[in-house]
Structure formats: structure tokens, C-alpha cells
Write an enzyme that holds these catalytic residues in place. Structure first.
Site, PDB file in Angstrom:
ATOM      1  N   TYR A  53       0.827  -1.204   0.000  1.00 25.60           N
ATOM      2  CA  TYR A  53       0.000   0.000   0.000  1.00 25.60           C
ATOM      3  C   TYR A  53       0.862   1.255   0.000  1.00 25.60           C
ATOM      4  CZ  TYR A  53      -4.044  -2.893   1.442  1.00 25.60           C
ATOM      5  OH  TYR A  53      -5.044  -3.824   1.532  1.00 25.60           O
ATOM      6  N   SER A 236     -13.567  -4.235   1.554  1.00 26.68           N
ATOM      7  CA  SER A 236     -14.529  -3.595   0.637  1.00 26.68           C
ATOM      8  C   SER A 236     -15.982  -3.823   1.050  1.00 26.68           C
ATOM      9  CB  SER A 236     -14.310  -4.072  -0.806  1.00 26.68           C
ATOM     10  OG  SER A 236     -13.078  -3.627  -1.296  1.00 26.68           O
ATOM     11  N   LEU A 238     -18.145  -1.704   1.554  1.00 27.76           N
ATOM     12  CA  LEU A 238     -18.965  -0.738   0.817  1.00 27.76           C
ATOM     13  C   LEU A 238     -18.798  -0.907  -0.692  1.00 27.76           C
ATOM     14  CD1 LEU A 238     -18.369   2.450   3.000  1.00 27.76           C
ATOM     15  CD2 LEU A 238     -20.270   0.831   3.115  1.00 27.76           C
ATOM     16  N   GLY A 241     -17.218   1.862  -2.606  1.00 27.80           N
ATOM     17  CA  GLY A 241     -18.047   3.060  -2.681  1.00 27.80           C
ATOM     18  C   GLY A 241     -19.323   2.904  -3.458  1.00 27.80           C
ATOM     19  N   THR A 244     -22.557   3.295  -1.427  1.00 24.45           N
ATOM     20  CA  THR A 244     -22.935   4.618  -0.905  1.00 24.45           C
ATOM     21  C   THR A 244     -23.986   5.272  -1.795  1.00 24.45           C
ATOM     22  OG1 THR A 244     -21.281   5.862  -2.173  1.00 24.45           O
ATOM     23  CG2 THR A 244     -20.575   4.908  -0.059  1.00 24.45           C
ATOM     24  N   GLY A 245     -24.062   4.826  -3.048  1.00 18.32           N
ATOM     25  CA  GLY A 245     -24.970   5.437  -4.010  1.00 18.32           C
ATOM     26  C   GLY A 245     -24.356   6.587  -4.786  1.00 18.32           C
ATOM     27  N   LYS A 246     -23.101   6.923  -4.494  1.00 21.80           N
ATOM     28  CA  LYS A 246     -22.522   8.121  -5.119  1.00 21.80           C
ATOM     29  C   LYS A 246     -22.219   7.944  -6.600  1.00 21.80           C
ATOM     30  CE  LYS A 246     -17.771   7.128  -3.562  1.00 21.80           C
ATOM     31  NZ  LYS A 246     -16.690   7.614  -2.673  1.00 21.80           N
TER      32      LYS A 246
END
Length: 347
Positions: A53, A236, A238, A241, A244-246
Site C-alpha cells: 500500500y 470492501s 462498501l 463506494g 454509498t450510491g454516489k
């Protein structure tokens, strides 16, 4: 914050784990340190990193910077012992890390020493193998996964040698527990069998992808891990992402992961946004924030040890933590399962 046992180690970790893979690219050192402060203040005692990372993107120039950011926080605050610290040994294929070498007896000591130096610590609580030498069906490789070229004898011999190398690190005091990542049920079973047969370090955890959109863990691995006390560390939760709906309706916010990695590691598929919408609709119906619902779903699974979330910004972390006490009702869980059957494996 609820605490869960880390396998059979005798250690307990918070059911939310602070993921750090953006520390050093999307997340500055100051913001990384602020996130560590905030997470501790909210009862999180578990933090996860890796020698490769940060990501977004992965480069030779930034490799190791995430661990270095953690190390500078430890040095600045003197609060290293308040964390259960996890990091990972990279597997084959990353050319700027040991020339892309696989995980072997000879690489374990080098990798551990490199992480300890960057982390400015003498001990790693959970040391994980980032992915198996023989390959993995994770990261959308399940669609064409073919284990027929594996050499069982070579695989098992390598596993035993690596366990012996890990035992040497335990004896040195440099690592505590041992964990897997991106592993299969068969692979996990072999690590367990060898450790028990040879009296070598026992698998404490397995870090695989798990979310409302990615539920491959629900069958064989769930059974194995529940019966063998190997907790899932879900990465992961989410879905990078998506949950989130973004990203709905063609949106790609500036600075988001999708703006950097357009297909989100293969997760953007023809059916994924319909699947996301099904979960957003459930959240709306029940007055739930979709982020809080997605995280609560993971930590309520019976095989879960800890759910590893990543927050690019402090404000994202603050929002996520506001839902740490959310518990989903049986009605919500039933609707989630119905949505899963209607939109199976969307990526």
C-alpha cells in the site's frame, strides 16, 4: 464498539477495522493521522495495512508509504500499544516488491523486517499473506478460475516451509498471529491441517472481500471458518463506494476511486447499478443511511471478526462512525436476502 475474538489467539478486536490503503495517495499524512485519532476515540482498536500500500494507483514510488504513515503516528503519539496492528506480505507478481517473488521462507524475514522499519515498531500483531502463491479466484477471477494446473505436493511443501518461517518470527517476537487473505476453503483447510499436524502457527483470520454485492464467503468458507474459529476480516464492505450510491445515474465525483479507476477493479458491470439501487431502496424504505446499512449487514454475519472499511477523508470516516451502533431488523435482513437472490453476483 463491540469486540470479537481474533481466532484462537486470545486477542479481541473491534468489529470495525480502520483500513488504510489510500494513506499516501488519496489521503495525506495529516488526514491519515486524524483518522487514526478519530477511530481510537470511537472505540476502534484494529488497523489494517500492507507492504504494497497505498493503492489508487499502486506504484514503486509510493509503495510502503501507508506503513510509514502509521509508523510516524506511532512515533509521534507513543500510542502504538492501543492498536491491534495488522499488515500483509505481498505475493507473487508485484515487480517492484522483491522482483515479483512469491511468498517463500526466504522472503518472510525480509518482508517482516521491511514492515517493522516502516511501521517504527518491534511487533506486528497480525501478519497476513496477501494472496496465495497458487493464485486466487478473488478480484473477479472467479469467472475463469481453473485450479487444474496446481501442483498439490509443491503447494503443501511451500505452505509448510512458510509456516516454519512464520514460527521463526513468532519466536523472535516480531509477529503475534498469522492470517490469510484472498484464500479459498481448500487452501484455508490445508493451512489449518498443516499447522495442527506440525505444531506451527494457526490461522487466526482470513481477509476476503465481502459486502452486500459480494457474498462468495456465505457457503463453504462460512462453514469452515465457523467450525474452525477463523474469523472473516471483510474488505470492501462498501464495494469500493458503490453501496454509498454516489456512482448512481452515471455520477463520478471528483477525487473518488472511480475517477481514478474507472471500472473499480472490475466491479462496474451491466447489472451492478440495478443491484445497488435495490439496496438503496431498502435503506430508504426503512429510514437507514445506505453506508450504515451496508456496514451493519457485514458485522451481523455470524462468521465476521471485523469489517475493514476505508475512508479517503476524515468527513467520510465521521459519517461512517455515526452508524456504528445500527442493528438491522429481521425484516430488513429478509429484504436484503431477497435482493441478493434477485441480483446475484453482480460483478
Amino acid at each position: 464498539m463491540k469486540m470479537n475474538p481474533l481466532g484462537r489467539t486470545g486477542r479481541s478486536v473491534s468489529e470495525y477495522c480502520l483500513g488504510t490503503m489510500t494513506f499516501g495517495t488519496q489521503t495525506s499524512e495529516a488526514d491519515a493521522h486524524a483518522q487514526m485519532d478519530m477511530a481510537l476515540d470511537h472505540g476502534i482498536n484494529f488497523i489494517d495495512a500492507a507492504e504494497m500500500y497505498p493503492v489508487n494507483p499502486i506504484t514503486a514510488e509510493t509503495q510502503g508509504r501507508t506503513e510509514a504513515y502509521l509508523g510516524s503516528w506511532f512515533a509521534k503519539t507513543g500510542r502504538r500499544n492501543e492498536w491491534v496492528l495488522a499488515t500483509k506480505h505481498s505475493g507473487a507478481g508485484v515487480q517492484h516488491i522483491r522482483g515479483g517473488a512469491p511468498i517463500t521462507t526466504s522472503t518472510v524475514r525480509d518482508a517482516v523486517e521491511g514492515s517493522l522499519k516502516r511501521l517504527q515498531t518491534e511487533h506486528i500483531d497480525l501478519y497476513q499473506l496477501h494472496w496465495p502463491n497458487r493464485g486466487s479466484y478473488m478480484f473477479r477471477q472467479n469467472w475463469e478460475y481453473d485450479p487444474s494446473s496446481q501442483n498439490k505436493a509443491e503447494t503443501l511443501a511451500n505452505m509448510e516451509e512458510v509456516l516454519e518461517a512464520l514460527q521463526a518470527e513468532v519466536d523472535r517476537g516480531t509477529i503475534g498471529a498469522f492470517g490469510l487473505s484472498n484464500e479459498s476453503a481448500w487452501g484455508t483447510a490445508q493451512w489449518l491441517r498443516l499447522s495442527e499436524d506440525k505444531g506451527l502457527p494457526r490461522v487466526a483470520s482470513i481477509q476476503n472481500e465481502y459486502s452486500l454485492l459480494c457474498r462468495m464467503f456465505d457457503t463453504d468458507l462460512a462453514e469452515l471458518c465457523l467450525n474452525e474459529d477463523v474469523g472473516l476480516l471483510a474488505f470492501s464492505p462498501l464495494a469500493t463506494g458503490l453501496l454509498t450510491g454516489k456512482y448512481q445515474n452515471g455520477q463520478t465525483p471528483d477525487g473518488s476511486r472511480k475517477a481514478i479507476n474507472g471500472d473499480l477493479g472490475g466491479r462496474v458491470s451491466p447489472g451492478v447499478f440495478d443491484a445497488v439501487q435495490a439496496y438503496l431502496d431498502i435503506a430508504t424504505k426503512h429510514g437507514l443511511d445506505p453506508v450504515h446499512m451496508a456496514m451493519a449487514f457485514t458485522v451481523q454475519r455470524p462468521f465476521m471478526c471485523s469489517s475493514i472499511f476505508g475512508a479517503t477523508t476524515v468527513s467520510q470516516l465521521e459519517h461512517l462512525l455515526q452508524g456504528a451502533e445500527v442493528t438491522l431488523s429481521n425484516e430488513v435482513l429478509a429484504e436484503i436476502n431477497a435482493a441478493n437472490r434477485a441480483h446475484p453476483m453482480p460483478f
